[in-house]
Design a protein around this motif. Structure first.
Motif, PDB file in Angstrom:
ATOM      1  N   GLY A  59      -2.768   3.784  -5.885  1.00 35.91           N
ATOM      2  CA  GLY A  59      -2.338   2.617  -5.125  1.00 35.91           C
ATOM      3  C   GLY A  59      -2.782   1.331  -5.783  1.00 35.91           C
ATOM      4  O   GLY A  59      -3.171   1.302  -6.959  1.00 35.91           O
TER       5      GLY A  59
ATOM      6  N   THR B 222      -4.398  -1.608 -10.200  1.00 35.60           N
ATOM      7  CA  THR B 222      -3.745  -0.334  -9.907  1.00 35.60           C
ATOM      8  C   THR B 222      -4.736   0.789 -10.182  1.00 35.60           C
ATOM      9  O   THR B 222      -5.382   0.813 -11.239  1.00 35.60           O
ATOM     10  CB  THR B 222      -2.496  -0.156 -10.784  1.00 35.60           C
ATOM     11  OG1 THR B 222      -1.579  -1.227 -10.505  1.00 35.60           O
ATOM     12  CG2 THR B 222      -1.811   1.169 -10.478  1.00 35.60           C
TER      13      THR B 222
ATOM     14  N   THR C 232      -0.520  -1.928  -1.576  1.00 36.70           N
ATOM     15  CA  THR C 232       0.273  -0.858  -2.190  1.00 36.70           C
ATOM     16  C   THR C 232       1.712  -0.907  -1.709  1.00 36.70           C
ATOM     17  O   THR C 232       2.657  -0.810  -2.506  1.00 36.70           O
ATOM     18  CB  THR C 232      -0.356   0.510  -1.870  1.00 36.70           C
ATOM     19  OG1 THR C 232      -1.685   0.547  -2.395  1.00 36.70           O
ATOM     20  CG2 THR C 232       0.457   1.644  -2.464  1.00 36.70           C
TER      21      THR C 232
ATOM     22  N   LEU D 244      -4.618   3.063   2.588  1.00 37.46           N
ATOM     23  CA  LEU D 244      -4.810   3.873   1.385  1.00 37.46           C
ATOM     24  C   LEU D 244      -5.980   4.812   1.640  1.00 37.46           C
ATOM     25  O   LEU D 244      -7.019   4.409   2.170  1.00 37.46           O
ATOM     26  CB  LEU D 244      -5.090   2.979   0.184  1.00 37.46           C
ATOM     27  CG  LEU D 244      -4.991   3.669  -1.181  1.00 37.46           C
ATOM     28  CD1 LEU D 244      -3.540   3.977  -1.511  1.00 37.46           C
ATOM     29  CD2 LEU D 244      -5.588   2.777  -2.272  1.00 37.46           C
TER      30      LEU D 244
END
Length: 275
Positions: free
Chosen positions: A38, A66, A102, A265
């Protein structure tokens, strides 16, 4: 910057009147680890939680980075009791913000395949008390904050128009705002889009229109050449449909789902000197 008062409120909500769980002696190291790929956000808040508890930050990835499953997002060292007290609050904040970042990143990537200039923006559909965190997460994902609060821009919506009329509402607010404040007018038809532009709107928000109707409105307004006018599409736009809207030539696509529907996430917090 996260204020100490905000951090204390987050922690107090979780600690309650007496922490009977985390009376653990000694010092330790803790790692916040990603369990899925994510885009990271919310690290300012995560760091603030541990720093407030006197825990040292050893490592932290920057917002917007990332990450892959297994990557360390944040590593801390300090009293075990303090680290365990801050663990859940930090995981919840960073996971929530990273989920928004994300989702935003994915939406931006899909939209940019159709339009290099379109902006993906958030809305005011944020969680009370967490708007700053959520808006910064949108930026970390490559999106635009839109207005942060009611002071940043006049948005003339259907209720304003029902009370004052479209042209009257634009004139009313134009007389009362700073030269630096923009007026965004929400409309639901091509004809009203033209009326809003003619009345002096800086932005025309094309609300709950199909991609075909948005394209018609954008083309009509471009032909009228109002000079500097921006067009915005909003209303029920999703990851699955955003490409169609981006292809219409609209300048901005605003989506409440960036903040109110993004899943957190999946993150895990692990402690121990061997982590």
């Amino acid at each position: 910057m996260i204020a100490d008062g905000q951090t204390e409120r987050w922690l107090q909500e979780d600690l309650g009147h007496h922490d009977v769980t985390n009376d653990v002696p000694g010092t330790t190291i803790g790692r916040l680890v990603a369990k899925e790929p994510g885009v990271v956000a919310g690290l300012e808040a995560g760091r603030a939680v541990f720093e407030y508890l006197g825990v040292d930050i050893l490592e932290a990835v920057p917002d917007g980075a990332t990450i892959d499953a297994g990557d360390t997002v944040l590593q801390v060292e300090g009293a075990a009791r303090a680290i365990l007290r801050g663990e859940r609050v930090a995981v919840n904040l960073v996971g929530h913000a990273s989920g928004i970042a994300t989702r935003t990143s994915r939406v931006v990537a899909v939209a940019r395949e159709e339009s290099a200039h379109v902006r993906i923006a958030a809305t005011r559909k944020t969680t009370p008390g967490l708007r700053g965190l959520e808006k910064r997460a949108v930026v970390a994902g490559g999106g635009d904050t839109h207005r942060l609060d009611l002071s940043h821009m006049v948005m003339i919506k259907d209720n304003h128009i029902a009370e004052m009329g479209l042209e009257e509402a634009v004139a009313h607010f134009r007389d009362r705002i700073s030269f630096a404040t923009k007026i965004d007018v929400e409309v639901e038809s091509v004809d009203d889009a033209v009326r809003a532009a003619d009345a002096g709107a800086d932005i025309v928000l094309l609300d709950n229109m199909s991609p075909a109707t948005v394209r018609e409105a954008v083309d009509t307004l471009e032909q009228a050449d109002h000079g500097g006018l921006l067009t915005e599409a909003s209303g029920g736009i999703t990851l699955e449909t955003v490409a169609e809207y981006a292809a219409t030539g609209v300048d901005v696509i605003s989506m409440g789902s960036l903040t109110h529907s993004a899943p957190s996430l999946d993150l895990s917090f692990r402690t121990g000197t061997g982590v």
